[in-house]
Design a protein around this motif. Structure first.
Motif, PDB file in Angstrom:
ATOM      1  N   PRO A 134      -8.545   0.145  -8.156  1.00 51.93           N
ATOM      2  CA  PRO A 134      -7.341   1.588  -7.860  1.00 51.93           C
ATOM      3  C   PRO A 134      -7.708   1.470  -5.713  1.00 51.93           C
ATOM      4  N   ALA A 135      -6.287   1.853  -5.397  1.00 50.77           N
ATOM      5  CA  ALA A 135      -6.104   2.029  -3.930  1.00 50.77           C
ATOM      6  C   ALA A 135      -4.984   3.264  -4.080  1.00 50.77           C
ATOM      7  N   GLU A 136      -5.055   3.614  -3.308  1.00 50.56           N
ATOM      8  CA  GLU A 136      -3.588   4.941  -3.463  1.00 50.56           C
ATOM      9  C   GLU A 136      -2.530   4.239  -2.238  1.00 50.56           C
ATOM     10  N   ILE A 137      -1.599   3.638  -2.442  1.00 53.44           N
ATOM     11  CA  ILE A 137      -0.640   3.157  -2.435  1.00 53.44           C
ATOM     12  C   ILE A 137       0.686   3.613  -1.898  1.00 53.44           C
ATOM     13  N   VAL A 138       0.350   3.846  -0.362  1.00 57.66           N
ATOM     14  CA  VAL A 138       1.961   4.653   0.591  1.00 57.66           C
ATOM     15  C   VAL A 138       2.487   3.393   0.765  1.00 57.66           C
ATOM     16  N   TYR A 139       2.934   2.551   0.625  1.00 59.01           N
ATOM     17  CA  TYR A 139       3.645   1.472   1.296  1.00 59.01           C
ATOM     18  C   TYR A 139       3.247   0.339   0.491  1.00 59.01           C
ATOM     19  N   GLU A 140       4.602  -0.442  -0.335  1.00 60.63           N
ATOM     20  CA  GLU A 140       4.293  -1.694  -0.294  1.00 60.63           C
ATOM     21  C   GLU A 140       6.759  -2.534  -0.548  1.00 60.63           C
ATOM     22  N   ASP A 141       6.577  -3.217  -0.577  1.00 63.16           N
ATOM     23  CA  ASP A 141       7.298  -4.563  -0.597  1.00 63.16           C
ATOM     24  C   ASP A 141       6.976  -5.700  -0.725  1.00 63.16           C
ATOM     25  N   GLU A 142       8.105  -5.862  -0.529  1.00 65.17           N
ATOM     26  CA  GLU A 142       7.833  -7.765  -1.739  1.00 65.17           C
ATOM     27  C   GLU A 142       6.163  -8.796  -0.777  1.00 65.17           C
ATOM     28  N   HIS A 143       6.460  -8.365   0.533  1.00 61.30           N
ATOM     29  CA  HIS A 143       5.613  -9.176   1.277  1.00 61.30           C
ATOM     30  C   HIS A 143       4.371  -7.704   1.879  1.00 61.30           C
ATOM     31  N   ILE A 144       4.189  -7.286   1.316  1.00 61.38           N
ATOM     32  CA  ILE A 144       3.097  -5.771   2.216  1.00 61.38           C
ATOM     33  C   ILE A 144       2.877  -4.965   1.615  1.00 61.38           C
ATOM     34  N   LEU A 145       1.216  -4.634   1.305  1.00 63.02           N
ATOM     35  CA  LEU A 145       0.673  -3.140   0.655  1.00 63.02           C
ATOM     36  C   LEU A 145       0.240  -2.598   1.666  1.00 63.02           C
TER      37      LEU A 145
END
Length: 114
Positions: free
Chosen positions: A15-26
């Motif tokens: 797990p991680a606290e994801i704050v941004y995601e698109d097709e290429h970047i996390l």
């Protein structure tokens, strides 16, 4: 390239606290923050160090910077200012060998950084 902590975050096996995601970047919150806002931005493709960036990576590196710009604007830090940092190898204090940019914001940054 061998599996890393970040590849496991990308595939959601840890797990991680994801704050941004698109097709290429996390983008996800750092577990040991050094500023009120400390997010790690990583490409979803594996590139071990800054030294391993090749011309064929130009687009994903641009996408990395673009993602940071989007996030800074979303959280209202674009006008206040922020710091982005990429470490490379031992003397640069790189500990995970999957390139990543530290996005630090929410306070006045000092110089020199140390």
């Amino acid at each position: 390239m061998s599996e890393t902590l970040f590849s496991k975050i990308i595939d959601r096996s840890i797990p991680a606290e994801i704050v941004y995601e698109d097709e290429h970047i996390l983008g996800f919150n750092d577990i040991n923050p050094q500023a009120p806002v400390h997010v790690l931005f990583i490409p979803k493709i594996a590139i071990a160090t800054h030294n391993d960036i090749k011309p064929e990576h130009d687009q994903v590196i641009a996408q990395l910077h673009h993602a940071i710009n989007i996030y800074a604007k979303e959280i209202g830090e674009d006008e206040n200012g922020y710091r982005i940092v990429m470490n490379c190898n031992a003397n640069g204090q790189q500990t995970v060998f999957h390139i990543h940019m530290h996005f630090l914001a929410g306070r006045q940054m000092l110089w020199p950084p140390g």
